[in-house]
Design a protein around this motif. Structure first.
Motif, PDB file in Angstrom:
ATOM      1  N   ARG A 104      25.031   1.197  13.720  1.00  0.00           N
ATOM      2  CA  ARG A 104      26.128   1.532  14.588  1.00  0.00           C
ATOM      3  C   ARG A 104      27.657   1.374  13.952  1.00  0.00           C
ATOM      4  O   ARG A 104      28.537   1.730  14.099  1.00  0.00           O
ATOM      5  CB  ARG A 104      25.833   0.926  16.469  1.00  0.00           C
ATOM      6  N   GLN A 108      29.528   5.053  13.295  1.00  0.00           N
ATOM      7  CA  GLN A 108      31.129   4.727  15.022  1.00  0.00           C
ATOM      8  C   GLN A 108      32.168   4.106  13.384  1.00  0.00           C
ATOM      9  O   GLN A 108      33.142   3.789  13.648  1.00  0.00           O
ATOM     10  CB  GLN A 108      30.915   3.429  15.435  1.00  0.00           C
ATOM     11  N   TYR A 112      31.549   7.142   8.005  1.00  0.00           N
ATOM     12  CA  TYR A 112      30.569   7.665   7.973  1.00  0.00           C
ATOM     13  C   TYR A 112      30.769   9.609   8.029  1.00  0.00           C
ATOM     14  O   TYR A 112      32.111  10.088   7.847  1.00  0.00           O
ATOM     15  CB  TYR A 112      30.632   7.747   9.219  1.00  0.00           C
ATOM     16  N   ASN A 126      22.693  -4.960  22.282  1.00  0.00           N
ATOM     17  CA  ASN A 126      24.587  -3.978  21.516  1.00  0.00           C
ATOM     18  C   ASN A 126      25.427  -4.722  22.415  1.00  0.00           C
ATOM     19  O   ASN A 126      26.656  -4.703  21.844  1.00  0.00           O
ATOM     20  CB  ASN A 126      24.243  -2.744  22.733  1.00  0.00           C
ATOM     21  N   LEU A 221      33.302  -3.015  18.386  1.00  0.00           N
ATOM     22  CA  LEU A 221      31.812  -2.334  17.994  1.00  0.00           C
ATOM     23  C   LEU A 221      32.520  -1.744  19.614  1.00  0.00           C
ATOM     24  O   LEU A 221      31.968   0.332  19.828  1.00  0.00           O
ATOM     25  CB  LEU A 221      31.077  -2.212  17.645  1.00  0.00           C
ATOM     26  N   ASN A 222      31.965  -1.905  20.119  1.00  0.00           N
ATOM     27  CA  ASN A 222      31.733  -1.561  21.859  1.00  0.00           C
ATOM     28  C   ASN A 222      33.096  -0.704  22.813  1.00  0.00           C
ATOM     29  O   ASN A 222      32.710   0.158  23.586  1.00  0.00           O
ATOM     30  CB  ASN A 222      31.534  -2.367  22.948  1.00  0.00           C
ATOM     31  N   GLU A 224      34.777   1.336  21.377  1.00  0.00           N
ATOM     32  CA  GLU A 224      34.848   2.571  20.828  1.00  0.00           C
ATOM     33  C   GLU A 224      33.766   2.876  20.851  1.00  0.00           C
ATOM     34  O   GLU A 224      33.366   4.182  19.975  1.00  0.00           O
ATOM     35  CB  GLU A 224      35.490   2.033  19.148  1.00  0.00           C
ATOM     36  N   ARG A 225      33.083   3.298  21.152  1.00  0.00           N
ATOM     37  CA  ARG A 225      31.032   3.898  21.347  1.00  0.00           C
ATOM     38  C   ARG A 225      31.241   4.871  21.877  1.00  0.00           C
ATOM     39  O   ARG A 225      30.288   5.722  21.630  1.00  0.00           O
ATOM     40  CB  ARG A 225      30.000   2.197  22.185  1.00  0.00           C
ATOM     41  N   SER A 226      31.924   5.306  22.740  1.00  0.00           N
ATOM     42  CA  SER A 226      32.186   6.472  23.585  1.00  0.00           C
ATOM     43  C   SER A 226      32.268   7.872  21.485  1.00  0.00           C
ATOM     44  O   SER A 226      32.288   8.862  21.926  1.00  0.00           O
ATOM     45  CB  SER A 226      33.816   7.100  23.694  1.00  0.00           C
ATOM     46  N   ILE A 227      32.439   7.155  20.947  1.00  0.00           N
ATOM     47  CA  ILE A 227      32.860   7.925  19.361  1.00  0.00           C
ATOM     48  C   ILE A 227      31.295   8.885  19.320  1.00  0.00           C
ATOM     49  O   ILE A 227      31.345   9.735  18.603  1.00  0.00           O
ATOM     50  CB  ILE A 227      33.228   6.978  18.320  1.00  0.00           C
ATOM     51  N   LEU A 228      30.646   7.742  19.765  1.00  0.00           N
ATOM     52  CA  LEU A 228      29.125   8.672  18.812  1.00  0.00           C
ATOM     53  C   LEU A 228      28.937  10.169  20.079  1.00  0.00           C
ATOM     54  O   LEU A 228      28.223  10.626  19.449  1.00  0.00           O
ATOM     55  CB  LEU A 228      28.000   7.086  20.245  1.00  0.00           C
ATOM     56  N   ARG A 231      31.010  12.290  18.458  1.00  0.00           N
ATOM     57  CA  ARG A 231      30.636  12.673  17.132  1.00  0.00           C
ATOM     58  C   ARG A 231      29.612  13.169  16.844  1.00  0.00           C
ATOM     59  O   ARG A 231      28.991  13.556  15.843  1.00  0.00           O
ATOM     60  CB  ARG A 231      30.551  11.885  16.105  1.00  0.00           C
TER      61      ARG A 231
END
Length: 314
Positions: A104, A108, A112, A126, A221-222, A224-228, A231
């Motif tokens: 992640r 993220q 990347y 997580n 990290l969490n 911004e997890r919607s970035i998965l 992407r």
């Protein structure tokens, strides 16, 4: 989406990599003693059409360091190597436990390269894992766990003993200085309150916002997890269940110095919705295809074969 030519990178969990960079004298990169866990898993993947060194690669990393460091210095380089060697533009990542957080941190992060098709996590905490507070804050196994040694607890106890004997300084200073990666897997804010403070006959949950032991890495990290999804990374999350797992820790005020900054652990509260190390709520924090497998933190690796085959099988 994947093609039959998509290379696969395996990212093992905590204690799943060993080399001179972690402990001098242990040689080049390998699974080390964790080979008894991961070598059979690699063989299982080979039954799906992969070949190690050709289209199947292992990302060994220094788990004692911060997870972002592992993502940048080890995983990013392994992805680049796999693409160069196979000619593929994208790879699939299959990760276990802490390895899922390394994955992640890469996909993220700012480094990347739009080169991951699928992210598959097995037993990745997580939102963090409660027992790690006891290791980080007190340098010992959670009370009540000493008679329940599993793979993670065994290696944690061994490595903390190694640190105590090989470095000068107070126990907690040595752990914090030489094992900063441990802080990255204590519970973050999304785990919600997990310490039960006991004072006199009163018990109350200690708010995470009032704690000194917080996880800035996971909180960021969490958030911004919607970035998965942005992407276009396909996410599969597999959690273990049916194993007694610590969900809460009971603590009391600590009158000493240098340890137990948010309270000394005296007891634990358990749930069966976990794999013995990571609870389902923490694993399933990440959106994606969710699967539950009965088994321990290690057994889930092998019991997930029928889930993995249609996703990465060749």
């Amino acid at each position: 989406m994947r093609t039959d030519h998509t290379p696969l990178i395996v990212i093992p969990g905590l204690f799943g990599s060993m080399s001179n960079e972690i402990i001098p004298g242990t040689g080049g990169w390998s699974f080390g003693l964790a080979g008894m866990v991961y070598e059979p898993f690699v063989l299982m993947l080979e039954t799906m059409g992969y070949r190690r060194g050709e289209n199947l690669f292992i990302c060994f990393y220094d788990w004692s360091q911060k997870i972002e460091h592992s993502a940048s210095h080890y995983l990013a380089k392994t992805v680049t190597m796999a693409k160069r060697q196979t000619g593929a533009e994208r790879v699939n990542l299959i990760s276990h436990s802490m390895g899922g957080l390394v994955a992640r941190a890469y996909v993220q992060g700012d480094e990347y390269q739009n080169d991951v098709d699928q992210l598959i996590q097995l037993c990745t905490p997580n939102a963090g894992s409660a027992p790690n507070y006891s290791y980080w804050a007190g340098g010992e196994l959670p009370t009540g766990e000493k008679g329940k040694i599993n793979f993670v607890h065994f290696y944690m106890r061994w490595y903390l003993e190694y640190l105590r004997h090989h470095y000068k300084g107070s126990q907690m200073d040595v752990i914090h200085r030489h094992f900063p990666g441990l802080l990255d897997i204590v519970p973050g804010s999304d785990y919600q309150n997990y310490l039960i403070m006991k004072e006199c006959n009163n018990r109350a949950l200690l708010p995470y916002t009032h704690m000194k032991t917080t996880n800035a890495f996971l909180d960021s990290l969490n958030a911004e997890r919607s970035i998965l999804d942005q992407r276009n990374i396909d996410v599969t999350v597999i959690a273990g269940t049916g194993e007694e797992s610590i969900k809460y820790l009971e603590v009391v005020p600590y009158t000493g110095t240098g340890a137990w900054v948010d309270g000394e652990v005296t007891a634990a509260a358990y749930t069966n919705e976990g794999d013995g190390d990571a609870i389902q709520e923490s694993v399933f924090l990440l959106d994606g295809d969710h699967y539950t497998v009965e088994g321990t933190h290690i057994e889930v690796l092998y019991k997930s074969k029928d889930i993995l085959r249609p996703k990465i099988g060749r």
